[in-house]
Design a protein around this motif. Structure first.
Motif, PDB file in Angstrom:
ATOM      1  N   THR A  62      -4.156   1.651  10.907  1.00 30.98           N
ATOM      2  CA  THR A  62      -4.630   1.265   9.571  1.00 30.98           C
ATOM      3  C   THR A  62      -3.483   1.124   8.571  1.00 30.98           C
ATOM      4  N   VAL A  63      -2.483   1.978   8.686  1.00 31.39           N
ATOM      5  CA  VAL A  63      -1.372   1.885   7.721  1.00 31.39           C
ATOM      6  C   VAL A  63      -0.206   1.052   8.260  1.00 31.39           C
ATOM      7  N   SER A  64      -0.383   0.485   9.454  1.00 32.54           N
ATOM      8  CA  SER A  64       0.736  -0.246  10.054  1.00 32.54           C
ATOM      9  C   SER A  64       1.042  -1.553   9.314  1.00 32.54           C
ATOM     10  N   ASP A  65       0.047  -2.109   8.598  1.00 33.61           N
ATOM     11  CA  ASP A  65       0.330  -3.363   7.886  1.00 33.61           C
ATOM     12  C   ASP A  65       0.652  -3.144   6.409  1.00 33.61           C
ATOM     13  N   GLY A  66       0.887  -1.901   6.025  1.00 32.57           N
ATOM     14  CA  GLY A  66       1.286  -1.627   4.647  1.00 32.57           C
ATOM     15  C   GLY A  66       0.699  -0.326   4.152  1.00 32.57           C
ATOM     16  N   PRO A  67       1.276   0.208   3.050  1.00 30.83           N
ATOM     17  CA  PRO A  67       0.796   1.495   2.536  1.00 30.83           C
ATOM     18  C   PRO A  67      -0.664   1.420   2.063  1.00 30.83           C
ATOM     19  N   ARG A  68      -1.403   2.479   2.319  1.00 27.02           N
ATOM     20  CA  ARG A  68      -2.793   2.582   1.835  1.00 27.02           C
ATOM     21  C   ARG A  68      -3.021   4.009   1.357  1.00 27.02           C
ATOM     22  N   TYR A  69      -3.905   4.158   0.365  1.00 29.10           N
ATOM     23  CA  TYR A  69      -4.266   5.510  -0.076  1.00 29.10           C
ATOM     24  C   TYR A  69      -5.480   5.991   0.714  1.00 29.10           C
ATOM     25  N   HIS A 128     -11.258   1.244   5.459  1.00 25.26           N
ATOM     26  CA  HIS A 128     -10.806   0.342   6.524  1.00 25.26           C
ATOM     27  C   HIS A 128     -11.343   0.830   7.875  1.00 25.26           C
ATOM     28  N   TYR A 146      -0.485   7.423  -1.644  1.00 25.04           N
ATOM     29  CA  TYR A 146      -0.314   6.350  -0.662  1.00 25.04           C
ATOM     30  C   TYR A 146       0.404   6.864   0.587  1.00 25.04           C
ATOM     31  N   SER A 187       2.408   5.679   4.147  1.00 32.73           N
ATOM     32  CA  SER A 187       3.081   4.565   4.846  1.00 32.73           C
ATOM     33  C   SER A 187       3.547   5.054   6.203  1.00 32.73           C
ATOM     34  N   THR A 227       6.214   5.686   8.944  1.00 29.13           N
ATOM     35  CA  THR A 227       7.669   5.881   8.995  1.00 29.13           C
ATOM     36  C   THR A 227       8.211   5.173  10.239  1.00 29.13           C
TER      37      THR A 227
END
Lengths: 203, 115
Positions: free
Chosen positions: B22-29, B36, B78, B80, B82
């Motif tokens: 879920t966070v692989s395509d950009g930062p999410r809170y 998602h 958020y 992300s 690493t």
């Protein structure tokens, strides 16, 4: 949805219970961060929710989807237990972590049985050392019908049983007890460290 | 093992992978991650239990977390991926595909013999 005073009180009550529950096993800064994040979640949900049919129902639905505060705290506890145990090396967190792993897998429960037995044996040796001066005729190497029967304490002694050995059993028991406890504790820490490493990436 | 226990183990076992994806395509809170996951899976049973997992993945160095103020009336945290997280995700994806392929092969073989 804009909350009334009653709605605000409901959220504050939820966060209060969560904070108190988390505070019983997490450091204060971690609790603050966790509560802030959960509050952010609730506020976000509230902002995007229509207050129909009424605020109370809408808010209760949001909090129900989030989960009861004790359930959320329990989830934090499950995730933190092993890390805390490895980091601090304290007995209670380590035993709690071993217990948590015992509930998850068969291997974990077998290892927990062995480790808890070792801890119990160590405490048993120390108990012999502590009780010998108080009950010299009931504690020690107990021989029954000519053969060794038990190392420990009997109240009262069964017929035909005699206590052998003198006060030398005290230093021997202390040495054995401390040795077994150190062994159990070191093994437990190695076990938890190894378990923790399995989860972590090669950084 | 009951069917529910088996399902629960499957769910738990795949949550880490699902969150990293879920966070692989950009930062999410947090809530965006939950929404998602809810849109694509039924892995989220209790929303509040996702946050401790996010915390663990952060402590393990797979995610980084940062509070962002001013974007909404309340601050958002958020997450992300690493570099270590991306590496782990790549391994997990390969392992998941290989595992699923083996089970699929086994099921196909079983169904062929049954018919």
């Amino acid at each position: 949805m804009t909350l009334t005073e009653t709605g605000e009180s409901r959220i504050n009550g939820y966060l209060f219970v969560l904070e108190r529950s988390l505070g019983s096993f997490l450091p204060a800064d971690v609790v603050r961060d966790a509560v802030r994040e959960i509050e952010s979640h609730v506020r976000e949900r509230v902002a995007s929710t229509d207050a129909m049919p009424n605020e109370r129902e809408a808010l209760e639905r949001i909090l129900a989807e989030l989960g009861p505060p004790l359930r959320v705290a329990q989830a934090y506890s499950a995730e933190r237990t092993i890390d805390e145990a490895v980091a601090t090396g304290r007995v209670v967190p380590m035993l709690r972590a071993v217990w948590t792993l015992a509930l998850r897998t068969f291997v974990g429960s077998a290892i927990a049985t062995g480790l808890f037995s070792a801890y119990a044996a160590g405490i048993g040796f120390l108990a012999i050392a502590a009780l010998k001066p108080i009950f010299p005729n009931n504690v020690g190497l107990i021989v029954r019908n000519g053969g060794p029967w038990q190392l420990g304490a009997q109240f009262p002694l069964p017929p035909g049983a005699t206590v052998h050995g003198g006060y030398w059993i005290i230093p021997v028991s202390i040495a054995c007890g401390v040795g077994v406890l150190v062994f159990a504790h070191t093994t437990t820490r190695h076990y938890l460290t190894a378990w923790g490493k399995r989860r972590r990436p090669e950084l | 093992m009951s069917h529910e226990t088996w399902q629960e183990q499957l769910r738990r076992g795949s949550l880490d992978l699902a969150i990293l994806l879920t966070v692989s395509d950009g930062p999410r809170y947090g809530l965006a991650i939950i929404q998602h996951l809810e849109a694509f899976t039924d892995l989220v049973v209790t929303e509040g239990t996702i946050y401790p997992i996010l915390g663990r993945l952060t402590r393990d160095g797979l995610l980084s977390a940062e509070w962002v103020e001013g974007e909404a009336p309340h601050a958002r945290k958020y997450y992300s991926l690493t570099r270590a997280g991306a590496k782990r995700l790549s391994t997990m994806k390969a392992e998941w595909r290989a595992f699923a392929e083996k089970i699929e092969r086994l099921m196909a073989s079983s169904e062929r013999h049954a018919s």
